[in-house]
Structures are given as C-alpha cells and as structure tokens.
Scaffold this motif. Structure first.
Motif, short mmCIF file in Angstrom:
data_model
loop_
_atom_site.label_atom_id
_atom_site.label_comp_id
_atom_site.label_asym_id
_atom_site.label_seq_id
_atom_site.Cartn_x
_atom_site.Cartn_y
_atom_site.Cartn_z
N TYR A 178 0.83 -1.20 0.00
CA TYR A 178 0.00 0.00 0.00
C TYR A 178 0.87 1.25 0.00
O TYR A 178 0.64 2.18 -0.78
CB TYR A 178 -0.93 -0.01 1.21
CG TYR A 178 -1.80 1.22 1.30
CD1 TYR A 178 -2.81 1.45 0.37
CD2 TYR A 178 -1.61 2.16 2.31
CE1 TYR A 178 -3.61 2.58 0.44
CE2 TYR A 178 -2.41 3.29 2.39
CZ TYR A 178 -3.40 3.50 1.46
OH TYR A 178 -4.18 4.62 1.52
N GLU A 179 1.88 1.29 0.85
CA GLU A 179 2.83 2.39 0.90
C GLU A 179 4.23 1.84 1.10
O GLU A 179 4.41 0.81 1.75
CB GLU A 179 2.52 3.37 2.04
CG GLU A 179 1.27 4.19 1.84
CD GLU A 179 1.04 5.14 2.99
OE1 GLU A 179 0.54 6.25 2.73
OE2 GLU A 179 1.35 4.78 4.14
N LEU A 180 5.23 2.56 0.56
CA LEU A 180 6.61 2.12 0.68
C LEU A 180 7.53 3.33 0.70
O LEU A 180 7.45 4.18 -0.19
CB LEU A 180 6.98 1.20 -0.49
CG LEU A 180 8.38 0.60 -0.53
CD1 LEU A 180 8.68 -0.22 0.73
CD2 LEU A 180 8.55 -0.26 -1.78
N THR A 181 8.38 3.43 1.73
CA THR A 181 9.32 4.54 1.83
C THR A 181 10.72 4.00 2.10
O THR A 181 10.89 2.92 2.68
CB THR A 181 8.95 5.52 2.97
OG1 THR A 181 8.98 4.83 4.22
CG2 THR A 181 7.58 6.12 2.75
N ARG A 202 16.96 2.41 5.70
CA ARG A 202 15.74 1.85 6.28
C ARG A 202 14.58 1.94 5.29
O ARG A 202 14.37 2.97 4.64
CB ARG A 202 15.38 2.62 7.55
CG ARG A 202 14.09 2.17 8.22
CD ARG A 202 13.86 2.88 9.53
NE ARG A 202 13.56 4.30 9.37
CZ ARG A 202 14.40 5.29 9.66
NH1 ARG A 202 15.61 5.01 10.11
NH2 ARG A 202 14.06 6.54 9.49
N ALA A 203 13.83 0.87 5.18
CA ALA A 203 12.60 0.86 4.40
C ALA A 203 11.43 0.58 5.33
O ALA A 203 11.56 -0.18 6.29
CB ALA A 203 12.65 -0.20 3.30
N GLN A 204 10.30 1.21 5.04
CA GLN A 204 9.08 0.91 5.78
C GLN A 204 7.94 0.72 4.78
O GLN A 204 7.76 1.54 3.87
CB GLN A 204 8.73 2.02 6.77
CG GLN A 204 7.61 1.63 7.72
CD GLN A 204 7.49 2.58 8.90
OE1 GLN A 204 6.95 3.66 8.76
NE2 GLN A 204 7.99 2.18 10.05
N VAL A 220 5.78 -2.88 8.21
CA VAL A 220 7.03 -3.63 8.28
C VAL A 220 8.21 -2.66 8.17
O VAL A 220 8.26 -1.84 7.25
CB VAL A 220 7.12 -4.67 7.16
CG1 VAL A 220 8.42 -5.47 7.28
CG2 VAL A 220 5.92 -5.60 7.18
N THR A 221 9.14 -2.76 9.12
CA THR A 221 10.38 -1.97 9.08
C THR A 221 11.52 -2.89 8.70
O THR A 221 11.70 -3.96 9.30
CB THR A 221 10.67 -1.31 10.44
OG1 THR A 221 9.56 -0.48 10.80
CG2 THR A 221 11.93 -0.46 10.35
N MET A 222 12.28 -2.49 7.69
CA MET A 222 13.39 -3.29 7.16
C MET A 222 14.66 -2.45 7.16
O MET A 222 14.61 -1.25 6.90
CB MET A 222 13.07 -3.74 5.72
CG MET A 222 11.81 -4.61 5.61
SD MET A 222 11.08 -4.60 3.93
CE MET A 222 10.11 -3.09 3.98
N LEU A 229 8.04 6.18 -2.28
CA LEU A 229 8.07 5.50 -3.57
C LEU A 229 6.67 5.39 -4.16
O LEU A 229 5.70 5.11 -3.47
CB LEU A 229 8.68 4.11 -3.40
CG LEU A 229 10.08 4.09 -2.77
CD1 LEU A 229 10.58 2.66 -2.64
CD2 LEU A 229 11.07 4.92 -3.59
N GLY A 230 6.59 5.63 -5.45
CA GLY A 230 5.32 5.57 -6.17
C GLY A 230 5.53 6.01 -7.60
O GLY A 230 6.66 6.14 -8.07
#
Length: 338
Positions: A25-28, A39-41, A95-97, A312-313
């Motif tokens: 749904y969302e990605l940063t 870091r990605a969330q 989710v935190t990566m 991101l989008g």
C-alpha cells in the motif's frame, strides 16, 4: 476494495521466494548521515493469500530507477526488523526493514588498536573478528592514534575511526553494506550527480540560516592524568567570527593529535559561522543516497544530501536536507560523539 499504490515499479522480495508487489500500500526509504543503516518501511494489505512476514527474514526492495526501465536493487541485502499489525477497515501490516549494517549498530565488542593503523585497516580487523565480508575498501591513508574500545558497538568504533581520519585532514567516508560486503564510500563522490530544477522537478525549497551549531572559538586542551586536579594545558586557541556573531566556544580534548600544528588545523576546521541548510521536496529520484552530491540549480553551492526520504510511487516524492561539504564535515565528522 482497498486502493494500493503499487504500480509495478516497486516490489519487495521475501526470502527470495515471494513477490509482495500486489500487497504493498505504501513504501518509503530513508537514510541519514548520523545513522548507519538504510531503512525501508512498508504498509502491507493483509489478505488470505499473503505469505506472512516476521522479524529475521531476508528481504530486498527493488525498483525502477528514475529515467530507466529496468528494475534494480534499492535495498539489498536487508532484513525484516519489526512488524506491527493494525486494523482500520482492513488488516494492515507495517514492516520496518534495514540493510544489514544494522547488526553493526546493535552489536558490541571490544578492541585495542596500536597507533599507526588506518581506518580501513581497522575495518578489516572488525570484519575478520565478526566474519563480515569486505567489498570495496579504499585506503584511508591517515594514521590513527592508539585506541582502546570497551563494550562499544562496532558502528561506534568504525565512526570514531572515520571521524579521526576526517579531523586529521583525510576525506569523509561512510560505511555501506552491499552485495559485495562492507564498503566505504567517500562523501560526495557519487559518479552520477542529479540536478534538481526549481522550474521542472522541484515542488518546494526551504532555506534555513541559524547560529545553532555555530562555533566562533575553539580551545584545544592537552590530556591529563586521572586524578590530576589541575587544569589541562591549553594547546591551541583558534578564533573565527566572534566579533560579529559573539563568542560560541568549543572545548576539544583529544589525545589523537600528534602535534600542535595538527591540533591547530583541526581547530580551524571546527570554526563555523551561520549554519545554512536547504530542504528540498521534489519528484523522486530513488537512487539518491545520504552522502551523495546533489546539484540544486541556481543555488551556486556544492551540496551534500544529509538526510533522504523517498516516498516510492509513480510519481514518487522525495525530501532532501542539503548542506555544504564544510557543514557536513563540521556536523558529522568533527564532533566527538557518535
């Protein structure tokens, strides 16, 4: 039906088996010079066919770079660090990566190094002790003073070595984890320098000038023995714009300086006047990393990305905090703390 941002440009691969694109749904992506790990969330829409995620799983974020048509790795190698479930009209998982440098920031050890080693030689020692593969590791050249590290994180040790390198006149380096292993990247040496054009891809610009963080006088002290109640010897005093801006003094007590001239040069490098930063919001260029040089058209300045946030989008958006190389050196490499 839940609206999803995923458009095929971005994907998350879980354990090398599951493509999660249809659940995103969302990605940063976020990075800062005072943090080690990229870091990605992601916000994931949970459906019956979602394979599930848990901390410790291997993960990679891929995407199509700006101006290209082929996907590349944006965050890899990486790991799932944290998962949070919530429900608001739909089941969602946040989710935190992190890239795998996170282990260097969370793991402690102790090392004793003799004088004369370079930061790159010490990094090879850390890597050997922790069975970390090493990739491109340039010779940092600057000889460091003797160091005794007790119960400190590996990241703290690495950054202290890199800060001493910069304080003694060497380049500024940043550790990064890649598929080839742990590497050092020199700040501002990215081969592709992206141009941000206010009339084209920039949405907003905010310029900030402040005396917060300014230093107009530096006093370098010699070390003294434990239990000695007398004041430490003053080795060097350097003065800057104190007449115009007032006295903002910094005291430095650093045993790594090998001579008065070395301490004097370091003190001069710490002097700073009005602090100027520029925040830019623009269309996303998803390969810009913290430490990269960026061209802001019309600014007339050399600028380094100090913080980066990619939403991101298609089209995505990014927010950058930019500063001069001199500001980056003073703020992130001339201070003692990590």
């Amino acid at each position: 039906m839940t609206t999803r941002r995923s458009d095929g440009s971005y994907d998350i691969w879980l354990n090398g088996q599951y493509a999660l694109r249809d659940f995103i749904y969302e990605l940063t992506l976020e990075e800062a010079l005072d943090e080690i790990s990229y870091r990605a969330q992601a916000t994931i829409v949970v459906t019956p066919d979602f394979p599930g995620m848990r901390p410790g799983q291997d993960v990679r974020v891929v995407g199509v770079p700006y101006g290209s048509s082929e996907q590349i790795d944006l965050l890899h190698p990486a790991i799932v660090w944290q998962c949070e479930n919530s429900y608001e009209r739909a089941d969602r998982l946040t989710v935190t990566m992190y890239d795998r440098t996170i282990y260097l920031a969370k793991s402690e050890d102790e090392f004793v190094f003799p004088a004369g080693m370079t930061a790159s030689e010490r990094i090879r020692r850390y890597a050997t002790g922790w069975n970390i593969r090493v990739g491109d590791l340039p010779d940092t050249k600057v000889k460091l003073a003797k160091s005794i590290y007790r119960a400190e994180t590996i990241y703290n040790m690495i950054m202290k070595d890199l800060k001493e390198t910069a304080r003694k006149g060497g380049p500024m380096y940043r550790p990064r984890m890649t598929l080839n292993g742990l590497e050092l990247v020199e700040i501002g040496t990215n081969p592709v320098i992206w141009s941000l054009e206010p009339s084209e891809n920039v949405m907003s610009i905010m310029q900030k000038r402040t005396l917060e963080g300014a230093v107009t006088k530096v006093k370098v002290l010699g070390t003294k023995d434990a239990g000695d109640e007398s004041a430490a010897q003053v080795l060097v005093i350097e003065e800057g714009e104190y007449a115009e801006l007032g006295t903002l003094q910094k005291i430095v007590q650093d045993s790594s300086y090998q001579s008065i001239s070395e301490a004097k040069e370091a003190a001069k490098a710490m002097l700073s006047g009005i602090q100027e930063t520029i925040s830019v919001t623009s269309l996303d260029i998803n390969t810009i990393r913290a430490g990269d040089k960026v061209d802001l058209a019309g600014s007339g300045m050399d600028l380094i990305a100090m913080t980066v946030r990619h939403e991101l989008g298609d089209p995505g958006k990014m927010v950058l905090e930019l500063g001069s190389p001199e500001l980056v050196r003073r703020r992130f490499y001339m201070n003692e703390s990590v």
